[in-house]
Write a protein that holds these residues in place. Structure first.
Motif, PDB file in Angstrom:
ATOM      1  N   ALA A 229       0.822  -1.207   0.000  1.00 23.65           N
ATOM      2  CA  ALA A 229       0.000   0.000   0.000  1.00 23.65           C
ATOM      3  C   ALA A 229       0.859   1.260   0.000  1.00 23.65           C
ATOM      4  CB  ALA A 229      -0.933  -0.006   1.214  1.00 23.65           C
ATOM      5  N   LEU A 230       1.963   1.243   0.761  1.00 17.43           N
ATOM      6  CA  LEU A 230       2.860   2.403   0.771  1.00 17.43           C
ATOM      7  C   LEU A 230       3.523   2.593  -0.589  1.00 17.43           C
ATOM      8  CD1 LEU A 230       4.667   2.251   4.240  1.00 17.43           C
ATOM      9  CD2 LEU A 230       2.894   3.849   3.484  1.00 17.43           C
ATOM     10  N   GLU A 232       2.345   1.789  -3.479  1.00 11.73           N
ATOM     11  CA  GLU A 232       1.348   2.347  -4.391  1.00 11.73           C
ATOM     12  C   GLU A 232       1.074   3.809  -4.073  1.00 11.73           C
ATOM     13  OE1 GLU A 232      -1.971  -0.230  -3.927  1.00 11.73           O
ATOM     14  OE2 GLU A 232      -1.088  -1.877  -5.092  1.00 11.73           O
ATOM     15  N   ARG A 233       1.028   4.161  -2.792  1.00 11.44           N
ATOM     16  CA  ARG A 233       0.765   5.538  -2.397  1.00 11.44           C
ATOM     17  C   ARG A 233       1.895   6.469  -2.823  1.00 11.44           C
ATOM     18  NH1 ARG A 233      -2.549   7.830   1.232  1.00 11.44           N
ATOM     19  NH2 ARG A 233      -3.246   5.758   1.901  1.00 11.44           N
ATOM     20  N   ALA A 282       5.470   8.572   4.247  1.00  8.69           N
ATOM     21  CA  ALA A 282       4.161   8.044   4.633  1.00  8.69           C
ATOM     22  C   ALA A 282       4.324   6.997   5.725  1.00  8.69           C
ATOM     23  CB  ALA A 282       3.444   7.435   3.430  1.00  8.69           C
ATOM     24  N   ALA A 284       2.175   3.941   7.585  1.00 17.85           N
ATOM     25  CA  ALA A 284       1.001   3.090   7.442  1.00 17.85           C
ATOM     26  C   ALA A 284       0.535   2.584   8.799  1.00 17.85           C
ATOM     27  CB  ALA A 284       1.316   1.910   6.527  1.00 17.85           C
TER      28      ALA A 284
END
Length: 360
Positions: A229-230, A232-233, A282, A284
């Motif tokens: 997810a990170l 992709e972010r 970021a 998570a």
């Protein structure tokens, strides 16, 4: 040479400390800058090969993505970079040279047969193995794989062994001084280096199994949901770094305590349209109820770092644009644009000795 036992290095970009990081954190910062810490140093003669019986010719090995060669099990942190992209941006070249002079690149190329300036893809990662911590490097090179292998073999000082799994997959291991090291030539353009840890079951050995299509059910490095997810972010970038939680002890207190509840942290650096360095960070975790407050804490943690002596050294206290914070149910993040002149000078001053050891 960069130690494989670094345990507390993942939160250097978001740490609430206002002082310069300890030597372990400087070592990870240097690894991020170089994006590859060569595990090959020493001397020795090549061992006799262990060959397999001849059979039907196998199709050439192809490695679409380097991160797909690294396992998730035991992963602590990982840095991914595209050195050739970084060194091909004209306005970035002087700043790269400030941090890593051309002479260091030349010396590294002579010792390893790998010119990082021409390397399109490189990864360095830290693992915990059954025999201790290990540091592994993967690089997609443009050299003759036999020359890269020979450069590694020539540096082994004891216990050298060589195995030919197939015509384009060769493994070499031995000791450099007192430390165990492993190497694998994978296909026509990928080399894997490992320092310390388990050589028989460590990440370099697993990389060769992944390359051959074995261990199909085993998770790869970025398969972990928070890391994926990170990634992709943050999106694609010339340099990215990730660390996997849970974070404990001093690390849990990082970013004003945000890391205690974090599952992973990531950062990406890319050139901006104004010829600055755009840094994205970021964290998570489950921020479904605390997103706004957590975002404010992350911004405050950045201010703490920027206003300290280390932040002043890197020019974090004088950004091109003010940090912009965002939050979502599964992450909090911020983005800031930095002055490359101040950043390069500060990185050179802060990590010169570590980079010098890495680039030997």
């Amino acid at each position: 040479m960069l130690s494989a036992s670094d345990r507390r290095t993942a939160s250097s970009r978001t740490s609430s400390s206002a002082e310069a990081p300890d030597p372990q954190r400087r070592a990870l910062l240097a690894a991020t800058l170089v994006a590859l810490a060569s595990a090959a140093t020493g001397c020795g003669a090549p061992p006799p090969p262990v060959t397999k019986p001849e059979g039907k010719p196998e199709p050439p090995l192809a490695v679409p993505s380097l991160e797909a060669l690294l396992p998730l099990a035991g992963l602590r942190w990982i840095v991914l970079a595209n050195p050739r992209e970084i060194t091909s941006i004209p306005w970035l070249v002087p700043f790269v040279a400030t941090v890593i002079p051309e002479a260091r690149f030349d010396r590294f190329a002579r010792g390893t047969a790998v010119d990082l300036r021409r390397t399109p893809e490189a990864i360095i990662a830290s693992y915990t193995t059954s025999e201790g911590d290990a540091l592994v490097e993967l690089v997609r090179h443009v050299s003759d794989p036999r020359t890269v292998e020979r450069a590694f073999r020539d540096r082994l000082s004891a216990g050298a062994t060589r195995a030919v799994d197939r015509h384009d997959l060769v493994r070499v291991s031995g000791k450099i001084g007192r430390s165990p090291h492993a190497f694998a030539a994978i296909g026509a353009d990928v080399a894997c280096f490992q320092q310390a840890g388990s050589l028989a079951r460590g990440p370099c050995r697993i990389a060769t199994l992944f390359a051959r299509g074995a261990l199909a059910r085993a998770a790869r490095a970025l398969d972990e949901p928070s890391l994926r997810a990170l990634a992709e972010r943050l999106g694609p970038a010339p340099a990215r770094a990730f660390a996997l939680g849970p974070f404990e002890g001093e690390l849990a207190r990082g970013a004003r305590g945000l890391l205690a509840a974090a599952t992973a942290i990531g950062a990406a650096a890319r050139p901006s349209a104004r010829e600055g360095i755009l840094l994205s960070v970021a964290v998570a975790g489950d921020f479904s109820r605390t997103g706004e407050a957590a975002s404010e804490e992350l911004a405050a943690a950045w201010r703490d770092l920027a206003e300290g002596s280390f932040g002043h050294l890197l020019g974090l206290d004088a950004p091109v644009t003010a940090p912009l914070s965002t939050h979502a149910p599964d992450a909090v993040a911020f983005m800031v644009e930095l002055d490359p002149r101040k950043l390069a000078k500060g990185l050179a001053d802060a990590t010169s000795s570590e980079i010098d050891q890495i680039m030997r």
